[in-house]
Design an enzyme around this catalytic site. Structure first.
Site, PDB file in Angstrom:
ATOM      1  N   TRP A  61      74.118  88.551 122.469  1.00 26.79           N
ATOM      2  CA  TRP A  61      75.001  88.500 121.298  1.00 26.79           C
ATOM      3  C   TRP A  61      76.424  88.117 121.662  1.00 26.79           C
ATOM      4  O   TRP A  61      77.281  87.990 120.799  1.00 26.79           O
ATOM      5  CB  TRP A  61      74.980  89.831 120.548  1.00 26.79           C
TER       6      TRP A  61
ATOM      7  N   GLU B 228      74.542  96.487 117.806  1.00 30.41           N
ATOM      8  CA  GLU B 228      75.281  97.746 117.746  1.00 30.41           C
ATOM      9  C   GLU B 228      74.409  98.889 117.236  1.00 30.41           C
ATOM     10  O   GLU B 228      74.530 100.020 117.706  1.00 30.41           O
ATOM     11  CB  GLU B 228      76.524  97.601 116.871  1.00 30.41           C
TER      12      GLU B 228
ATOM     13  N   GLN C 107      73.457 105.384 121.106  1.00 27.76           N
ATOM     14  CA  GLN C 107      72.821 106.382 121.976  1.00 27.76           C
ATOM     15  C   GLN C 107      71.688 105.788 122.816  1.00 27.76           C
ATOM     16  O   GLN C 107      70.742 106.477 123.157  1.00 27.76           O
ATOM     17  CB  GLN C 107      72.277 107.552 121.144  1.00 27.76           C
ATOM     18  N   THR C 108      71.759 104.494 123.076  1.00 21.34           N
ATOM     19  CA  THR C 108      70.692 103.825 123.804  1.00 21.34           C
ATOM     20  C   THR C 108      71.305 102.882 124.828  1.00 21.34           C
ATOM     21  O   THR C 108      72.257 102.166 124.519  1.00 21.34           O
ATOM     22  CB  THR C 108      69.799 103.036 122.835  1.00 21.34           C
TER      23      THR C 108
ATOM     24  N   LEU D   5      62.136 102.668 121.055  1.00 19.85           N
ATOM     25  CA  LEU D   5      63.600 102.745 121.120  1.00 19.85           C
ATOM     26  C   LEU D   5      64.128 104.107 120.680  1.00 19.85           C
ATOM     27  O   LEU D   5      65.216 104.503 121.075  1.00 19.85           O
ATOM     28  CB  LEU D   5      64.234 101.666 120.229  1.00 19.85           C
TER      29      LEU D   5
ATOM     30  N   TYR E  27      82.031 104.345 114.315  1.00 19.39           N
ATOM     31  CA  TYR E  27      81.965 103.481 115.497  1.00 19.39           C
ATOM     32  C   TYR E  27      81.458 102.084 115.160  1.00 19.39           C
ATOM     33  O   TYR E  27      82.101 101.078 115.487  1.00 19.39           O
ATOM     34  CB  TYR E  27      81.081 104.086 116.601  1.00 19.39           C
TER      35      TYR E  27
ATOM     36  N   ASP F  47      83.791 105.061 120.928  1.00 20.88           N
ATOM     37  CA  ASP F  47      82.459 105.538 121.299  1.00 20.88           C
ATOM     38  C   ASP F  47      82.570 106.449 122.521  1.00 20.88           C
ATOM     39  O   ASP F  47      83.671 106.770 122.978  1.00 20.88           O
ATOM     40  CB  ASP F  47      81.548 104.347 121.607  1.00 20.88           C
TER      41      ASP F  47
ATOM     42  N   CYS G 159      87.966 100.003 140.112  1.00 20.27           N
ATOM     43  CA  CYS G 159      88.497 100.039 138.746  1.00 20.27           C
ATOM     44  C   CYS G 159      89.778  99.233 138.614  1.00 20.27           C
ATOM     45  O   CYS G 159      90.705  99.395 139.407  1.00 20.27           O
ATOM     46  CB  CYS G 159      88.754 101.482 138.330  1.00 20.27           C
TER      47      CYS G 159
ATOM     48  N   CYS H 109      95.830 105.425 136.174  1.00 18.74           N
ATOM     49  CA  CYS H 109      94.934 106.475 135.682  1.00 18.74           C
ATOM     50  C   CYS H 109      95.448 107.847 136.121  1.00 18.74           C
ATOM     51  O   CYS H 109      95.523 108.144 137.310  1.00 18.74           O
ATOM     52  CB  CYS H 109      93.513 106.240 136.215  1.00 18.74           C
TER      53      CYS H 109
END
Length: 414
Positions: free
Chosen positions: A76, A89, A94-95, A132, A172, A190, A254, A260
């Site tokens: 996408w 989305e 949660q996947t 899923l 979200y 998220d 990072c 940070c």
DNA sequence: GAGTCGTGGAA
DNA sequence: TTTCCAAGACT
């Protein structure tokens, strides 16, 4: 191979002039706002977001630059077609990414646009979704597609508020579609964004609390370079998925670790602060493969609740002190109104679902006496189906494992 | 605010 | 083996 993009390049992907404009404007706005407020306390003392902190200026551009150089090639991300972004989305709720990609490819081939989803039978959509999880998403997807056809001429609406009114689209997903597909200047919040921002701020309170989310959102909004919502939002999530992971984060790779606070304070491992999870519960379940004349009985679950609309073998939880066989007889009497003889223990399957750890006992059985009519009590539909035809129905994962076993046993017999 | 709603990979 | 928890939405 992930690299230190920000260290290797002397300039950002965005020009320094643009940066200066972006941040001077943002600071002016925040200064104006702050004039009516009490003086901003130091963030390290109270756990608030301090927009004056000099570290803020670099974070957004560094994240965007890193993303442009390190993003994973996803289907996408070629054209950011609104329909494709929407489907991705919903699947990603949660996947994990690795699980979603093959489902997404198959889905787009079979349902290439909103109209295809709106017109498809729910069973076809559920079958494409099998494995899923969170099957309520499918029901919402179909309802939303029909709503988009009726109210938006088959095109996804482009503003957050309209998106938010579609079933299955919450805060979200509305922000994600608005920013990724339409470039709207809204931040996503998220799990990744919460973790990344909580670490950057060394945020000491539980991140899920409303107070925390408000501050984390404020920080992200401040960091987001204007005109780059799509890249910034994905950068934060991609960083959370690849670098700033929940366990064993790769801080040495990072792009923003220089700014940070958790890294500086050596508190990365204890950020974000998570509230407790519900306890898991062990459950014994009996499942009946009711056989008659080469066919087995399956039933369709109700349209609401757990595994809504999926097919299953009849059975249920064993009560305290009850054997699996006893539970099966009782459940078949309750669910189907029949008595059975158990002819064979097929297998045991261990399977986790939501907060339950299931221990399934599967039995082959026959109606006894043979001439009984089934009267469904909980299911909406029941059918006798040849084992080889079970592939045409959507089943929960544990049932599917049992089916594979039945099918391989059937092949050996031939 | 707290539960419900799936699944499987990773540690 | 057990535990954690992932690009959340809904009630």
């Amino acid at each position: 191979m992930l690299q230190h993009g920000w260290r290797q390049k002397s300039t950002h992907g965005l020009s320094r002039t643009v940066h200066a404009q972006i941040f001077s404007r943002r600071w002016r706005m925040l200064n104006l706002f702050a004039e009516d407020e009490k003086p901003m306390p130091k963030a390290s003392d109270t756990g608030t977001f301090d927009p004056q902190d000099s570290r803020n200026a670099c974070i957004g551009p560094a994240l965007v630059t890193w993303f442009l150089g390190h993003q994973r090639p996803l289907p996408w991300r070629r054209h950011y077609d609104p329909y494709a972004v929407w489907i991705s989305e919903i699947m990603l709720q949660q996947t994990q990414m690795s699980k979603v990609v093959p489902y997404f490819e198959r889905w787009m081939k079979r349902f290439p646009n909103v109209q295809a989803v709106a017109e498809a039978p729910l069973d076809a959509l559920l079958q494409a979704w099998e494995g899923l999880g969170y099957y309520r998403r499918v029901h919402h997807l179909k309802a939303a597609a029909q709503q988009i056809m009726a109210q938006h001429g088959g095109k996804l609406p482009f503003d957050e508020a309209s998106l938010r009114r579609l079933p299955g689209i919450g805060p979200y997903t509305a922000a994600a579609v608005a920013s990724l597909a339409f470039g709207r200047p809204v931040v996503v919040l998220d799990g990744n964004a919460q973790r990344v921002s909580a670490r950057l701020l060394d945020w000491p309170a539980p991140v899920k609390e409303a107070r925390s989310l408000k501050v984390l959102r404020q920080a992200l909004e401040h960091w987001m370079p204007s005109g780059h919502a799509r890249e910034f939002n994905q950068a934060v999530m991609e960083l959370g998925a690849l670098i700033c992971t929940p366990r064993n984060p790769r801080c040495v790779q990072c792009p923003v670790c220089a700014w940070c606070r958790a890294y500086a304070a050596k508190t990365v491992a204890s950020r974000p602060v998570m509230s407790g999870r519900p306890l898991t519960e062990a459950v014994t379940v009996a499942v009946g493969v009711l056989c008659d004349n080469g066919k087995v009985f399956i039933q369709k679950r109700p349209p609401e609740g757990l595994m809504a609309g999926l097919w299953e073998f009849p059975g249920g939880k064993a009560q305290k002190g009850e054997t699996p066989e006893g539970a099966l007889r009782r459940e078949l009497a309750e669910e189907l109104g029949v008595t059975v003889s158990i002819t064979e223990k097929i297998t045991e399957i261990r399977h986790a679902i939501t907060r339950f750890r299931l221990h399934l006992h599967a039995f082959r059985c026959v109606l006894n006496p043979p001439e009984q009519s089934i009267r469904l009590r909980v299911a909406t539909e029941g059918r006798w189906v040849p084992v080889d035809a079970l592939d045409g129905y959507a089943f929960p994962s544990a049932n599917r494992r049992l089916i594979r076993l039945l099918q391989s046993a059937g092949e050996e017999r031939r």
